[in-house]
Design an enzyme around this catalytic site. Structure first.
Site, PDB file in Angstrom:
ATOM      1  CD1 TRP A 137       7.308  -2.789  -1.597  1.00  0.00           C
ATOM      2  CD2 TRP A 137       6.714  -4.613  -0.447  1.00  0.00           C
ATOM      3  NE1 TRP A 137       6.202  -2.458  -0.842  1.00  0.00           N
ATOM      4  CE2 TRP A 137       5.819  -3.562  -0.121  1.00  0.00           C
ATOM      5  CE3 TRP A 137       6.527  -5.859   0.159  1.00  0.00           C
ATOM      6  CZ2 TRP A 137       4.770  -3.731   0.776  1.00  0.00           C
ATOM      7  CZ3 TRP A 137       5.471  -6.026   1.051  1.00  0.00           C
ATOM      8  CH2 TRP A 137       4.617  -4.967   1.354  1.00  0.00           C
ATOM      9  CG  ASN A 138       3.319  -7.532  -3.050  1.00  0.00           C
ATOM     10  OD1 ASN A 138       3.871  -7.181  -4.090  1.00  0.00           O
ATOM     11  ND2 ASN A 138       2.025  -7.737  -2.982  1.00  0.00           N
ATOM     12  N   PRO A 150      12.567  -0.570  -4.222  1.00  0.00           N
ATOM     13  CG  PRO A 150      12.926   1.722  -3.929  1.00  0.00           C
ATOM     14  CD  PRO A 150      11.847   0.719  -4.227  1.00  0.00           C
ATOM     15  N   GLY A 155       1.094  -1.924  -8.067  1.00  0.00           N
ATOM     16  CA  GLY A 155       1.427  -1.124  -6.901  1.00  0.00           C
ATOM     17  C   GLY A 155       0.224  -0.384  -6.361  1.00  0.00           C
ATOM     18  CB  SER A 156       0.088   2.450  -4.036  1.00  0.00           C
ATOM     19  OG  SER A 156       0.830   3.455  -4.701  1.00  0.00           O
ATOM     20  CD  GLU A 192      -2.551  -6.733  -9.300  1.00  0.00           C
ATOM     21  OE1 GLU A 192      -2.652  -5.935  -8.348  1.00  0.00           O
ATOM     22  OE2 GLU A 192      -2.103  -7.877  -9.184  1.00  0.00           O
ATOM     23  CB  CYS A 252      -3.125  -6.767  -4.795  1.00  0.00           C
ATOM     24  SG  CYS A 252      -1.823  -5.526  -4.844  1.00  0.00           S
ATOM     25  CD  GLU A 275      -4.612  -2.738  -0.929  1.00  0.00           C
ATOM     26  OE1 GLU A 275      -4.371  -3.856  -1.418  1.00  0.00           O
ATOM     27  OE2 GLU A 275      -4.184  -1.672  -1.428  1.00  0.00           O
TER      28      GLU A 275
END
Length: 463
Positions: free
Chosen positions: A136-137, A163, A216-217, A238, A272, A369
């Site tokens: 989402w970022n 979402p 993502g994570s 990534e 990130c 992180e």
């Protein structure tokens, strides 16, 4: 378990908490329909000439600029970044489309190889449908970042977006259609968070999916890579980063401090490739921290729709709580809270911009992180210690080093990372590949490398 467990996805404005939209989730029949359509589109698209594919990219770029105000407003409403940064995100997406459209004939051309034969070459052929799990970022950039190259190479895309930015996901699908893409070239599936693991596995294992990409994570990347591996399908990951921002004794302190604020607090700190661990030579650490905190104090926190705002809310309440936990734990472990460190009163997921000093290895803000507006300053005795501190992480995405150029470059080359920026903030550029090593993932996006990630590199020999 049979999905969907939730019948709708609800998006909320992180600055106010108000409901923005309600979207019906896809059931098995809808997912099947999306798979069938993207598979058919991929077969048609691979047979389409490169010139026509690149015309589509140019048209997408034009539409992005024509609709930039609307798209930027949607980004800010759904994830909270300041409107100036949302506008810049759309501009960057359009730029990427332009760069790929210009460079793809070179990047994807047959590559002649001298191998002692009459003729030998490598060709880059599309794989088919790429399943993309996106965060989402950067709601538009993350999709266009990989998607422009993938589509130029002849692939289709099935998108499972975050979402929280479902409105953006559907807007991107509409963007491709309005630009003249064949039906299904980019389709979005709407999936509620609890159903994402099950639906993602179902899609990855489907024989119509050729490859997978995820930004993502670590947790999500590990799960997706495991399924892709067991299905023998290529993947690009990534993942997270705990990027070192190293300031050497001979650095321009004011320039480094200004860049540090941009690196750490841009995109509400939810990036990130943001600098997260600010490793500073102890001889200049006090001066750097003073200059850094001075500039942090100039940030304008507030309504992200206002042009003057430079720091908006975090995207979700749970993300804010997670960041506050990290700050509190790090202070309890012995770090110094220089400024910030608390949630701001009122509606929305706002956190005061935070600077922690005297952070050391083993502390939460050093090990984990930190995905939000909080900077950890770590003091280094000398260059050797700075390199040791920078490499004391499982991540390896970006790295910035500040100092006299050749000195900074020599130090930076000893730090593990997918990207090294000297006297500059780590940033993505359509002309340069981006990606990580270690727990930050593998594979590359952007540039020639990204355009070729989802191709079959085929060896051809004619005797």
């Amino acid at each position: 378990m049979v999905f969907p467990t939730e019948k709708e996805v609800v998006t909320r404005n992180p600055a106010t908490g108000e409901v923005l939209g309600r979207y019906a989730t896809h059931d098995r029949a809808a997912v099947e329909g999306a798979l069938a359509q993207t598979h058919a589109a991929a077969a048609r698209w691979r047979a389409t000439g490169l010139a026509q594919r690149l015309t589509l990219l140019r048209d997408i770029g034009k539409l992005l600029l024509e609709r930039r105000d609307d798209y930027a407003a949607l980004i800010t409403a759904e994830m909270g970044k300041p409107i100036s940064e949302s506008l810049a995100e759309i501009d960057k997406c359009a730029w990427n489309c332009s760069v790929v459209a210009e460079k793809a004939p070179e990047w994807l051309a047959d590559h002649e190889v001298e191998a002692g034969r009459s003729r030998s070459w490598l060709s880059y052929e599309p794989l088919g449908v790429v399943f993309a799990v996106m965060p989402w970022n950067y709601p538009f950039w993350q999709v266009i970042r990989f998607g422009a190259g993938a589509v130029a190479a002849g692939n289709a895309v099935l998108l499972k977006h975050g979402p929280d930015v479902t409105g953006a996901a559907l807007a991107i699908e509409e963007l491709f259609a309005d630009a003249g893409a064949p039906p299904g070239l980019l389709r979005s599936v709407v999936v509620a968070a609890p159903d994402v693991p099950e639906v993602s596995e179902l899609i990855i294992r489907d024989p119509r999916i050729a490859a997978v990409t995820l930004t993502g994570s670590e947790r999500a990347g590990t799960a997706v890579a495991s399924v892709a591996g067991s299905a023998v399908k290529p993947s690009v990951l990534e993942l997270g980063g705990s990027d070192p921002f190293v300031v050497l004794a001979d650095a321009d302190i004011e320039a480094a401090a200004a860049a540090a604020v941009t690196s750490r607090f841009g995109n509400v700190g939810e990036s990130c490739i943001a600098g997260k661990r600010f490793i500073v030579h102890e001889a200049i650490a006090d001066a750097f921290v003073a200059a850094f905190v001075d500039r942090v104090g100039m940030l304008k926190v507030g309504d992200p729709t206002l042009p003057a705002t430079t720091l908006g809310p975090m995207a979700r309440a749970d993300l804010r709580e997670g960041l506050l936990r990290q700050i509190q734990e790090t202070v309890a472990q012995g770090a110094t809270l220089v400024t910030g460190g608390e949630a701001l009163d009122g509606p929305g997921n706002f956190v005061a911009p935070t600077v922690l000093d005297h952070v050391t290895p083993g502390m939460t803000a050093f090990v984990e992180e930190t995905f939000g507006p909080a900077a950890a300053v770590v003091r280094a005795r000398d260059d050797e210690h700075a390199v040791e501190l920078a490499n004391d992480t499982a991540f390896g995405l970006g790295c910035a080093v500040w100092g006299v150029t050749e000195h900074a470059l020599a130090v930076g080359r000893r730090i593990r990372s997918g990207a090294l920026f000297v006297n500059s903030v780590v940033a993505s550029d359509p002309r340069l590949p981006i990606g990580g090593i270690g727990r930050s993932g593998y594979g590359r996006e952007l540039s020639a490398e990204g355009s070729r990630e989802f191709t079959n590199v085929r060896t051809v020999v004619v005797a």
